[in-house]
Design an enzyme around this catalytic site. Structure first.
Site, PDB file in Angstrom:
ATOM      1  N   GLY A  31       4.878  -0.070  -1.943  1.00 47.56           N
ATOM      2  CA  GLY A  31       5.673  -0.206  -0.723  1.00 47.56           C
ATOM      3  C   GLY A  31       4.948  -0.995   0.348  1.00 47.56           C
ATOM      4  O   GLY A  31       3.797  -1.405   0.175  1.00 47.56           O
ATOM      5  N   ASP A  83      -0.576   6.722  -0.788  1.00 44.68           N
ATOM      6  CA  ASP A  83       0.765   6.171  -0.951  1.00 44.68           C
ATOM      7  C   ASP A  83       1.583   6.406   0.310  1.00 44.68           C
ATOM      8  O   ASP A  83       1.245   7.264   1.131  1.00 44.68           O
ATOM      9  CB  ASP A  83       1.436   6.852  -2.168  1.00 44.68           C
ATOM     10  CG  ASP A  83       2.630   6.063  -2.693  1.00 44.68           C
ATOM     11  OD1 ASP A  83       2.989   5.031  -2.093  1.00 44.68           O
ATOM     12  OD2 ASP A  83       3.205   6.488  -3.712  1.00 44.68           O
ATOM     13  N   ALA A  85       5.720   6.982   1.943  1.00 48.32           N
ATOM     14  CA  ALA A  85       6.828   7.892   1.619  1.00 48.32           C
ATOM     15  C   ALA A  85       8.064   7.435   2.384  1.00 48.32           C
ATOM     16  O   ALA A  85       7.970   6.709   3.373  1.00 48.32           O
ATOM     17  CB  ALA A  85       6.478   9.323   2.003  1.00 48.32           C
ATOM     18  N   LYS A  96      10.132  10.279  -2.082  1.00 45.89           N
ATOM     19  CA  LYS A  96       9.587   8.973  -2.407  1.00 45.89           C
ATOM     20  C   LYS A  96      10.502   8.294  -3.430  1.00 45.89           C
ATOM     21  O   LYS A  96      11.386   8.914  -3.985  1.00 45.89           O
ATOM     22  CB  LYS A  96       8.180   9.114  -3.007  1.00 45.89           C
ATOM     23  CG  LYS A  96       7.168   9.609  -1.984  1.00 45.89           C
ATOM     24  CD  LYS A  96       5.750   9.594  -2.499  1.00 45.89           C
ATOM     25  CE  LYS A  96       5.393   8.387  -3.278  1.00 45.89           C
ATOM     26  NZ  LYS A  96       5.638   7.105  -2.577  1.00 45.89           N
ATOM     27  N   GLY A  99      11.351   2.481  -3.310  1.00 50.82           N
ATOM     28  CA  GLY A  99      11.012   1.235  -4.002  1.00 50.82           C
ATOM     29  C   GLY A  99      11.163   1.356  -5.514  1.00 50.82           C
ATOM     30  O   GLY A  99      10.874   0.406  -6.247  1.00 50.82           O
ATOM     31  N   GLU A 105       4.302   6.861  -9.545  1.00 55.72           N
ATOM     32  CA  GLU A 105       3.657   7.434  -8.349  1.00 55.72           C
ATOM     33  C   GLU A 105       3.363   8.910  -8.572  1.00 55.72           C
ATOM     34  O   GLU A 105       2.296   9.417  -8.204  1.00 55.72           O
ATOM     35  CB  GLU A 105       4.556   7.232  -7.127  1.00 55.72           C
ATOM     36  CG  GLU A 105       4.632   5.766  -6.717  1.00 55.72           C
ATOM     37  CD  GLU A 105       5.663   5.471  -5.644  1.00 55.72           C
ATOM     38  OE1 GLU A 105       5.617   4.374  -5.080  1.00 55.72           O
ATOM     39  OE2 GLU A 105       6.528   6.315  -5.369  1.00 55.72           O
ATOM     40  N   LYS A 123       9.429   8.324   9.612  1.00 53.98           N
ATOM     41  CA  LYS A 123       9.609   9.008   8.322  1.00 53.98           C
ATOM     42  C   LYS A 123       9.571  10.533   8.447  1.00 53.98           C
ATOM     43  O   LYS A 123       9.875  11.239   7.491  1.00 53.98           O
ATOM     44  CB  LYS A 123       8.508   8.574   7.344  1.00 53.98           C
ATOM     45  CG  LYS A 123       8.356   7.063   7.162  1.00 53.98           C
ATOM     46  CD  LYS A 123       9.475   6.500   6.341  1.00 53.98           C
ATOM     47  CE  LYS A 123       9.378   5.012   6.075  1.00 53.98           C
ATOM     48  NZ  LYS A 123       8.328   4.618   5.182  1.00 53.98           N
TER      49      LYS A 123
HETATM   50  C1  5RP Z   1       8.124   3.455  -3.445  1.00 51.34           C
HETATM   51  C2  5RP Z   1       7.851   4.521  -2.453  1.00 51.34           C
HETATM   52  C3  5RP Z   1       7.302   4.111  -1.124  1.00 51.34           C
HETATM   53  O1  5RP Z   1       6.171   4.846  -0.864  1.00 51.34           O
HETATM   54  C4  5RP Z   1       8.329   4.403  -0.061  1.00 51.34           C
HETATM   55  O2  5RP Z   1       9.528   3.733  -0.406  1.00 51.34           O
HETATM   56  C5  5RP Z   1       7.842   3.962   1.312  1.00 51.34           C
HETATM   57  O3  5RP Z   1       7.814   2.578   1.384  1.00 51.34           O
HETATM   58  P1  5RP Z   1       7.352   1.796   2.668  1.00 51.34           P
HETATM   59  O4  5RP Z   1       5.877   1.971   2.789  1.00 51.34           O
HETATM   60  O5  5RP Z   1       7.762   0.374   2.368  1.00 51.34           O
HETATM   61  O6  5RP Z   1       8.088   2.343   3.864  1.00 51.34           O
HETATM   62  O7  5RP Z   1       8.039   5.688  -2.679  1.00 51.34           O
HETATM   63  O8  5RP Z   1       8.683   3.970  -4.617  1.00 51.34           O
END
Ligand code: 5RP
Length: 220
Positions: A31, A83, A85, A96, A99, A105, A123
């Protein structure tokens, strides 16, 4: 002073660096927030020996920045997974998979001793479920799983045209009650044809770093 969402993500990513032990192999999610972290790591390569990528997109980015990509089958357990979220609660439970990388993950998070989640403050939610819940499903089971999700109170929508790194499809589900996210996580996983779902409650984050207008806030 108000800053952009991207700047808040960058603040969270920068704060995460301090949690990385020098010379470690770490797990990295997917992400835009993780991409910012990769850019920061690219300027400080000595900090890590390599990274296990949770998606083909992250793997490509790491390679672009000449950061060694390591196979999870060769690392044993990891000390740290970082990571982003799509949603996070104060209890560090997450949604999550926006993406589409949720299954890998979940695997890398499960294989890691600590899970550090980096988000901007948009978030944060009191109860999970505003964001449609991504569920990875074997293609032949798509309609069956969708009907089962309706029985659970959900409104599934096929992410049409999207194929995961594992060759599967995604159902994004609205309207599920996630007041007990760990229970719903297990219940959805029991539907035949479900590969995994985007609730991270049975293995929540250990530390949440939230980028805000004022800097970063940490929840553990
Ligand atoms: C991908 C995810 C990402 O962590 C989630 O979508 C957050 O993305 P971003 O950092 O672009 O806001 O779970 O599968």
């Amino acid at each position: 002073m108000h800053v952009t969402q991207d700047e808040k993500k960058r603040r969270a990513a920068e704060a995460a660096i301090e949690h990385i032990e020098a010379g470690a192999v770490i797990g990295l999610g997917s992400g835009t927030t993780v991409n910012l972290l990769i850019e920061i790591l690219a300027g400080a390569k000595h900090r890590i020996e390599g990274a296990v990528a949770s998606s083909q997109a992250t793997e490509a980015r790491l390679k672009e920045h000449r950061i060694p990509v390591v196979d999870l089958n060769h690392t044993g357990g990891l000390a740290l997974y970082i990571d982003g979220a799509d949603e996070a609660t104060q209890h560090l439970q997450l949604i999550k998979g926006g993406g589409g990388a949720l299954t890998r993950e979940k695997i890398v998070a499960a294989a890691s001793r600590r899970f550090l989640c980096i988000v901007d403050d948009s978030k944060l939610v009191d109860v999970l479920g505003r964001y449609p819940l991504p569920i990875e499903v074997l293609p032949m089971a798509r309609s069956y799983v969708a009907r089962e999700l309706v029985k659970l109170g959900g409104q599934p929508q096929w992410r049409s045209g999207y194929i995961t790194d594992n060759g599967n499809v995604i159902l994004d589900v609205r309207s599920l009650s996630l007041l007990d996210p760990a229970k719903m996580e297990a219940e959805i996983n029991h539907i035949a044809g479900v590969v995994s779902n985007g609730i991270f409650a049975r293995r929540p984050a250990d530390l949440l770093i939230i980028g805000t207008d004022a800097g970063v806030k940490t929840l553990s």
